[in-house]
Scaffold this active site. Structure first.
Site, PDB file in Angstrom:
ATOM      1  N   CYS A   1     -38.100   9.649 -47.334  1.00 37.60           N
ATOM      2  CA  CYS A   1     -39.497   9.941 -47.665  1.00 37.60           C
ATOM      3  C   CYS A   1     -40.142  10.756 -46.541  1.00 37.60           C
ATOM      4  O   CYS A   1     -40.005  10.412 -45.362  1.00 37.60           O
ATOM      5  CB  CYS A   1     -40.271   8.641 -47.891  1.00 37.60           C
ATOM      6  SG  CYS A   1     -42.003   8.925 -48.348  1.00 37.60           S
TER       7      CYS A   1
ATOM      8  N   CYS B   1     -45.499   6.531 -42.756  1.00 39.79           N
ATOM      9  CA  CYS B   1     -46.044   5.168 -42.736  1.00 39.79           C
ATOM     10  C   CYS B   1     -45.325   4.356 -41.652  1.00 39.79           C
ATOM     11  O   CYS B   1     -44.095   4.225 -41.683  1.00 39.79           O
ATOM     12  CB  CYS B   1     -45.875   4.514 -44.100  1.00 39.79           C
ATOM     13  SG  CYS B   1     -46.552   5.494 -45.472  1.00 39.79           S
TER      14      CYS B   1
ATOM     15  N   CYS C   1     -42.650   1.621 -42.588  1.00 44.87           N
ATOM     16  CA  CYS C   1     -41.694   1.838 -43.673  1.00 44.87           C
ATOM     17  C   CYS C   1     -40.313   2.282 -43.203  1.00 44.87           C
ATOM     18  O   CYS C   1     -40.170   3.339 -42.577  1.00 44.87           O
ATOM     19  CB  CYS C   1     -42.260   2.866 -44.656  1.00 44.87           C
ATOM     20  SG  CYS C   1     -41.195   3.067 -46.118  1.00 44.87           S
TER      21      CYS C   1
ATOM     22  N   CYS D   1     -40.565  -3.712 -61.790  1.00 39.72           N
ATOM     23  CA  CYS D   1     -41.221  -2.648 -61.029  1.00 39.72           C
ATOM     24  C   CYS D   1     -40.162  -1.698 -60.458  1.00 39.72           C
ATOM     25  O   CYS D   1     -39.115  -2.152 -59.977  1.00 39.72           O
ATOM     26  CB  CYS D   1     -42.036  -3.230 -59.893  1.00 39.72           C
ATOM     27  SG  CYS D   1     -43.190  -4.522 -60.415  1.00 39.72           S
TER      28      CYS D   1
ATOM     29  N   CYS E   1     -43.926  -1.449 -64.220  1.00 43.39           N
ATOM     30  CA  CYS E   1     -44.738  -0.957 -63.113  1.00 43.39           C
ATOM     31  C   CYS E   1     -43.901   0.055 -62.341  1.00 43.39           C
ATOM     32  O   CYS E   1     -42.666  -0.077 -62.280  1.00 43.39           O
ATOM     33  CB  CYS E   1     -45.169  -2.107 -62.197  1.00 43.39           C
ATOM     34  SG  CYS E   1     -46.215  -1.603 -60.808  1.00 43.39           S
TER      35      CYS E   1
ATOM     36  N   CYS F   1     -52.260  -1.271 -59.877  1.00 44.42           N
ATOM     37  CA  CYS F   1     -51.697  -2.249 -58.950  1.00 44.42           C
ATOM     38  C   CYS F   1     -51.977  -1.716 -57.548  1.00 44.42           C
ATOM     39  O   CYS F   1     -51.443  -0.671 -57.163  1.00 44.42           O
ATOM     40  CB  CYS F   1     -50.194  -2.412 -59.188  1.00 44.42           C
ATOM     41  SG  CYS F   1     -49.383  -3.566 -58.054  1.00 44.42           S
TER      42      CYS F   1
ATOM     43  N   ARG G   1     -50.710 -10.997 -56.040  1.00 44.40           N
ATOM     44  CA  ARG G   1     -49.253 -11.077 -55.913  1.00 44.40           C
ATOM     45  C   ARG G   1     -48.845 -11.355 -54.466  1.00 44.40           C
ATOM     46  O   ARG G   1     -49.174 -10.593 -53.559  1.00 44.40           O
ATOM     47  CB  ARG G   1     -48.609  -9.787 -56.424  1.00 44.40           C
ATOM     48  CG  ARG G   1     -49.004  -9.474 -57.854  1.00 44.40           C
ATOM     49  CD  ARG G   1     -48.191  -8.331 -58.456  1.00 44.40           C
ATOM     50  NE  ARG G   1     -48.735  -7.970 -59.767  1.00 44.40           N
ATOM     51  CZ  ARG G   1     -48.473  -8.607 -60.903  1.00 44.40           C
ATOM     52  NH1 ARG G   1     -47.635  -9.634 -60.888  1.00 44.40           N
ATOM     53  NH2 ARG G   1     -49.021  -8.223 -62.043  1.00 44.40           N
TER      54      ARG G   1
END
Length: 327
Positions: free
Chosen positions: A62, A66, A69, A106, A137, A197, A272
């Protein structure tokens, strides 16, 4: 100290102020959890928990930075970039999740935003999973209005795009996309008719004011997210937050407080209990359920980080007398 909430006051509102949310965080712990459980019972069956499964359909590489991550291309975490999974492989995973009791499936892809050719494949996955009778999701990064409309047409029920933290602390965690970018994607999802979400991560070195700010940002959206994942930071070697020497573990009771405040301020949302359960005690998780969490992710991994095994979750739910929600 704010007056106790009555059940009539458990109706959703969108004008929460930082002072009001801070006052909730500062309540005596037992009082806060009691209020959260009272609100929870006004909207949900108190002994039912939705079981969800999260599959990484495209892992690693990616371009975002972040700081938490392991899938970021900016860090050496041992996670190699992989191609998008095939449709048969995704459907096989969804069937296995359904057989294990999950009612929600998901799919996550490590992209800044999906390319059109990738969206074609993801839409086929969504349609296939939906045909199995599972709630769907996806989290694919930023999406345009047109992409959101295509996902909705394919049958996607929810789109996940977390705010992660407060607007003020956000720049300490991510520099490659703005808070406004995230809000714009949420707007595209909402306009397409999908459920949202959206939650955040705690334990990233943020202050109480930042946890207040994150909840305020979520609870003052024009429509509350139907799904609010509350994540505890999982420190993965190679990421900046794992290497931060001054980053102390979050007090478990502060995590429970965050769950409780999310429940009170967004009373009709599914709250969640998401990343970080692998390191939580059964007692901490039980307090989270008492504070209004009513969904967990089951299975051995959440994208690339560990998650409690199915047997441990079954034992915990059985000990607590909780049952899985049906699809």
């Amino acid at each position: 100290m704010p007056a106790p909430l009555s059940l009539a006051e458990a109706a959703p509102r969108h004008d929460w102020t930082p002072a009001e949310v801070r006052a909730l965080f500062e309540l005596p712990f037992v009082e806060l959890v009691f209020r959260a459980q009272s609100v929870h019972r006004a909207h949900f069956e108190p002994n039912a928990v939705q079981l969800s499964t999260l599959l990484s359909i495209k892992t690693g590489g990616c371009p975002e930075d972040c700081a938490y991550c392991p899938q970021s291309a900016h860090y050496d975490t041992g996670v190699d970039a992989a191609k998008l999974m095939s449709l048969p492989a995704v459907l096989a995973a969804a069937e296995a999740a359904r057989a294990a009791g999950a009612s929600r499936f998901c799919m996550g892809a490590a992209w800044r935003e999906p390319k059109e050719r990738d969206l074609d494949a993801v839409c086929a996955m969504v349609a296939g999973v939906k045909a199995l009778g599972l709630e769907t999701c996806a989290t694919l990064g930023m999406v345009t209005a047109a992409q959101a409309a295509r996902l909705k047409e394919a049958g996607l029920d929810y789109y996940n795009h977390n705010l992660d933290t407060s607007p003020e602390y956000y720049g300490e965690i991510i520099t490659t996309r703005t808070y406004r970018d995230r809000l714009d994607t949420l707007g595209h999802v909402r306009a397409a008719g999908m459920a949202v979400c959206c939650g955040g991560i705690v334990g990233m070195g943020e202050s109480l004011e930042d946890r207040v700010g994150m909840i305020v940002a979520l609870a003052t959206l024009p429509v509350h997210p139907e799904s609010v994942p509350i994540n505890l930071l999982v420190k993965v070697a190679g990421t900046p937050l794992a290497e931060a020497a001054a980053l102390d573990p979050l007090d478990p009771l502060d995590f429970v407080r965050t769950v409780a405040v999310a429940r009170i301020t967004m009373p009709a949302s599914m709250v969640r209990l998401s990343a970080g359960r692998e390191t939580m005690s059964d007692e901490t998780q039980a307090l989270c359920f008492l504070a209004g969490a009513n969904s967990i992710f089951c299975g051995p991994r959440l994208l690339t980080t560990p998650n409690p095994g199915r047997a441990r979750d079954e034992q915990l739910l059985d000990r607590l007398g909780l049952r899985a929600m049906s699809a």
